[in-house]
Design an enzyme around this catalytic site. Structure first.
Site, PDB file in Angstrom:
ATOM      1  CB  THR A  45      -0.939   0.013   1.236  1.00  0.00           C
ATOM      2  OG1 THR A  45      -1.592   1.274   1.304  1.00  0.00           O
ATOM      3  CG2 THR A  45      -0.185  -0.222   2.534  1.00  0.00           C
ATOM      4  CB  THR A  47      -1.766   4.032   3.476  1.00  0.00           C
ATOM      5  OG1 THR A  47      -2.779   3.995   2.487  1.00  0.00           O
ATOM      6  CG2 THR A  47      -2.237   4.808   4.679  1.00  0.00           C
ATOM      7  CB  VAL A 106      -6.030   4.254   5.437  1.00  0.00           C
ATOM      8  CG1 VAL A 106      -5.768   5.762   5.482  1.00  0.00           C
ATOM      9  CG2 VAL A 106      -5.749   3.641   6.795  1.00  0.00           C
ATOM     10  CG  MET A 192      -9.708 -18.827 -27.970  1.00  0.00           C
ATOM     11  SD  MET A 192     -10.601 -19.712 -26.677  1.00  0.00           S
ATOM     12  CE  MET A 192      -9.658 -21.200 -26.501  1.00  0.00           C
ATOM     13  CB  CYS A 344      -6.341 -28.258 -22.161  1.00  0.00           C
ATOM     14  SG  CYS A 344      -4.583 -28.377 -21.754  1.00  0.00           S
TER      15      CYS A 344
HETATM   16  N1  LIG Z   1      -7.488 -44.009 -18.529  1.00  0.00           N
HETATM   17  C1  LIG Z   1      -8.519 -43.169 -18.408  1.00  0.00           C
HETATM   18  N2  LIG Z   1      -9.768 -43.638 -18.247  1.00  0.00           N
HETATM   19  C2  LIG Z   1     -10.810 -42.826 -18.121  1.00  0.00           C
HETATM   20  N3  LIG Z   1     -10.725 -41.474 -18.149  1.00  0.00           N
HETATM   21  C3  LIG Z   1      -9.516 -40.936 -18.297  1.00  0.00           C
HETATM   22  C4  LIG Z   1      -8.344 -41.726 -18.434  1.00  0.00           C
HETATM   23  N4  LIG Z   1      -7.292 -40.892 -18.570  1.00  0.00           N
HETATM   24  C5  LIG Z   1      -7.759 -39.640 -18.510  1.00  0.00           C
HETATM   25  N5  LIG Z   1      -9.106 -39.655 -18.339  1.00  0.00           N
HETATM   26  C6  LIG Z   1      -9.985 -38.468 -18.249  1.00  0.00           C
HETATM   27  O1  LIG Z   1      -9.432 -37.466 -19.078  1.00  0.00           O
HETATM   28  C7  LIG Z   1      -9.584 -36.185 -18.475  1.00  0.00           C
HETATM   29  C8  LIG Z   1      -8.207 -35.537 -18.403  1.00  0.00           C
HETATM   30  O2  LIG Z   1      -7.518 -36.126 -17.339  1.00  0.00           O
HETATM   31  P1  LIG Z   1      -5.952 -36.269 -17.278  1.00  0.00           P
HETATM   32  O3  LIG Z   1      -5.498 -37.193 -18.348  1.00  0.00           O
HETATM   33  O4  LIG Z   1      -5.652 -36.630 -15.871  1.00  0.00           O
HETATM   34  O5  LIG Z   1      -5.480 -34.767 -17.544  1.00  0.00           O
HETATM   35  P2  LIG Z   1      -4.129 -34.203 -18.174  1.00  0.00           P
HETATM   36  O6  LIG Z   1      -4.315 -34.352 -19.634  1.00  0.00           O
HETATM   37  O7  LIG Z   1      -4.126 -32.800 -17.703  1.00  0.00           O
HETATM   38  O8  LIG Z   1      -3.018 -35.032 -17.600  1.00  0.00           O
HETATM   39  C9  LIG Z   1     -10.209 -36.413 -17.113  1.00  0.00           C
HETATM   40  O9  LIG Z   1     -11.577 -36.051 -17.110  1.00  0.00           O
HETATM   41  C10 LIG Z   1     -10.050 -37.925 -16.855  1.00  0.00           C
HETATM   42  O10 LIG Z   1     -11.153 -38.472 -16.203  1.00  0.00           O
HETATM   43  C1  LIG Z   2       1.915 -30.726 -24.361  1.00  0.00           C
HETATM   44  C2  LIG Z   2       1.699 -29.414 -23.747  1.00  0.00           C
HETATM   45  N1  LIG Z   2       2.722 -28.556 -23.497  1.00  0.00           N
HETATM   46  C3  LIG Z   2       2.338 -27.432 -22.948  1.00  0.00           C
HETATM   47  S1  LIG Z   2       0.672 -27.332 -22.746  1.00  0.00           S
HETATM   48  C4  LIG Z   2       0.448 -28.881 -23.370  1.00  0.00           C
HETATM   49  C5  LIG Z   2      -0.874 -29.537 -23.477  1.00  0.00           C
HETATM   50  C6  LIG Z   2      -1.264 -30.186 -22.172  1.00  0.00           C
HETATM   51  O1  LIG Z   2      -2.417 -30.909 -22.344  1.00  0.00           O
HETATM   52  P1  LIG Z   2      -3.166 -31.734 -21.215  1.00  0.00           P
HETATM   53  O2  LIG Z   2      -2.565 -31.458 -19.904  1.00  0.00           O
HETATM   54  O3  LIG Z   2      -4.553 -31.257 -21.274  1.00  0.00           O
HETATM   55  O4  LIG Z   2      -3.063 -33.149 -21.629  1.00  0.00           O
END
Ligand SMILES: Nc1ncnc2c1ncn2[C@@H]1O[C@H](COP(=O)(O)OP(=O)(O)O)[C@@H](O)[C@H]1O
Ligand SMILES: Cc1ncsc1CCOP(=O)(O)O
Length: 434
Positions: A45, A47, A106, A192, A344
């Protein structure tokens, strides 16, 4: 000056407060018989030249814990304005449920051309917050059961299709097009946008915000976007992709979470372990390695309490918690692990459901309704479950299609199936309330 000396000099019944910057200070203040503590600085801050390190909203809860069971009151101090007062009150609640009694302000009052109105704005927010019993991002409807959750998610899907909420997504350049198309398929509108200069305008227009830092292009954009979402009471979904991969990501995550209040934090086991400083699960880049947490339900519940938001742990099974209830979701297909950006896409989907729920709840309020002290309106636990169910159920239908031969054909089929999701399909989901 020690409190005992101050008491000996001042008239009886004078209220004496002590400024505290650490947990030890608070323990000492209780011991010395302070009537209240002023804890902070919350933010930097102008202040006063701040001598003590900034505690931040996320640091306040820990300082409130030694006040459990005492009648010593607490106010937070430094950098507090009517625009961040609710964020401060919400974010400061300790894991034991101890909350602030007030705010010390404040400049927001004395530097205002209308000090009475400025003080009134602040006191209205504080009183509304204190009289509201719900201090999580879930609704008043609990205890939850699976039928109720699935029914509400089905209705939310209709709301998305009817109103097409505008969802701002600051996401990585690996998945931007894919996530925008998934958003359209679900019935919402993606924007986006990364530039810090446009965040104030967008904060007013959007239904919700996703901040995914898979490839950090503009940390400033993320900081300002989340701040504007908080000011406008819009949900903020934070996806700290690969947060354990570099020091830059770790410090960026901290900076972001110290600047705005996330409504939902979503990550795989490796990401959430890094965020919670747990060595139980390792990560490799953006992926989680190994078996995961021994007690995922306890992990998400504790992290949700600490971060004051909904937490989602993704994996073969997904876990969602508001700090009290834990929901276990056992849906999805292994092919989600064969494409990049499925996590994602789940983050985008959660932001869409949160946007629809919060906009719908806000629209139901009378235009002249009294201040309710809610940083985000609506049931974000339900919305978060909805976001996960949409992607996982769509993946099951996509993987079962005859035209899907591998990850290349799975991805467009997944987007098609998001568009073909129905409330009836949602009723088939495996949802367990713990
Ligand atoms: N082997 C699996 N069986 C069922 N659902 C899956 C599997 N792997 C990932 N998911 C689903 O895919 C989505 C992304 O999860 P995850 O793979 O953990 O995320 P990230 O891509 O960030 O590592 C989640 O909703 C999860 O439930
Ligand atoms: C490969 C990669 N590198 C930076 S962001 C990204 C995608 C990540 O995807 P997710 O975590 O949803 O599988």
């Amino acid at each position: 000056m020690p409190i005992a000396v101050a008491r000996s000099l001042l008239p009886p019944h004078t209220l004496i407060g002590m400024t505290c910057n650490t947990r030890e200070h608070v323990v000492q203040a209780v011991k010395d018989g302070a009537d209240y503590v002023g804890i902070g600085p919350v933010w930097a801050t102008q202040t006063k030249k701040v001598l003590n390190p900034v505690v931040g909203v996320r640091g306040l809860g820990e300082l409130l814990e030694p006040l459990d069971g005492t009648d010593v009151k607490a106010v937070a101090i430094a950098g507090i304005k009517s625009t961040n007062a609710l964020q401060c009150l919400h974010g400061a609640i300790s894991t034991t449920g101890h909350r602030l009694d007030g705010l010390a302000v404040v400049s927001d009052i004395v530097a205002s051309t209308e000090p009475y109105a400025a003080a009134k704005r602040l006191s209205t927010i504080i009183h509304a917050f204190k009289s509201n019993k719900i201090h999580t991002f879930s609704g008043a409807a609990g205890p939850y059961n699976q039928e109720y959750i699935k029914d509400r998610v089905g209705r939310l899907l209709s709301t998305i299709r009817k109103h097409g909420p505008l969802v701002q997504q600051i996401t990585n350049n690996v998945v931007t097009t894919q996530s925008a198309n998934a958003t359209l398929a679900l019935g919402a509108s993606p924007i986006m946008a990364n530039a810090p200069e446009e965040m104030a305008d967008l904060g007013k227009a959007i239904g919700g915000l996703l901040i995914n830092f898979g490839t950090i292009q503009s940390l400033d954009g993320m900081l300002i976007a989340g701040h504007n979402a908080n000011i406008n009471r819009k949900p903020v979904v934070f996806d700290p992709v690969g947060v354990g991969a570099s020091t830059f990501r770790r410090t960026s995550a901290n900076t972001l979470l110290n600047t705005w209040q996330a409504t939902v934090i979503k990550g795989n086991a490796g990401e959430l372990a890094a965020l919670a400083n747990s060595a139980e699960v390792q990560a490799r880049g953006v992926d989680s390695v190994g078996k995961g947490f021994s007690d995922p339900a306890a992990f998400v519940r504790n992290l949700a309490r600490k971060e004051r938001c909904i937490v989602v742990l993704t994996g073969v099974v997904d876990w969602v918690s508001d700090g009290t209830t834990v929901v276990r979701l056992a849906n999805g297909h292994p092919m989600l692990g064969d494409i990049t950006g499925s996590g994602c896409m789940a983050g985008s989907s959660i932001a869409i459901f949160c946007a629809a729920e919060s906009t719908d709840t806000a629209n139901r309020r009378a235009p002249d309704a009294a201040e309710d002290g809610m940083l985000v309106r609506g049931d974000m636990l339900i919305a978060t479950v909805g976001g996960i169910l949409a992607v996982t159920l769509a993946s099951e239908y996509a993987a079962g299609r005859a035209d899907v031969k591998g990850p290349g054909t799975f991805l467009p089929a997944l987007i098609d199936e998001l568009g073909r999701l129905t409330a009836e399909k949602i009723m088939q989901a495996k949802v367990e309330v713990l």
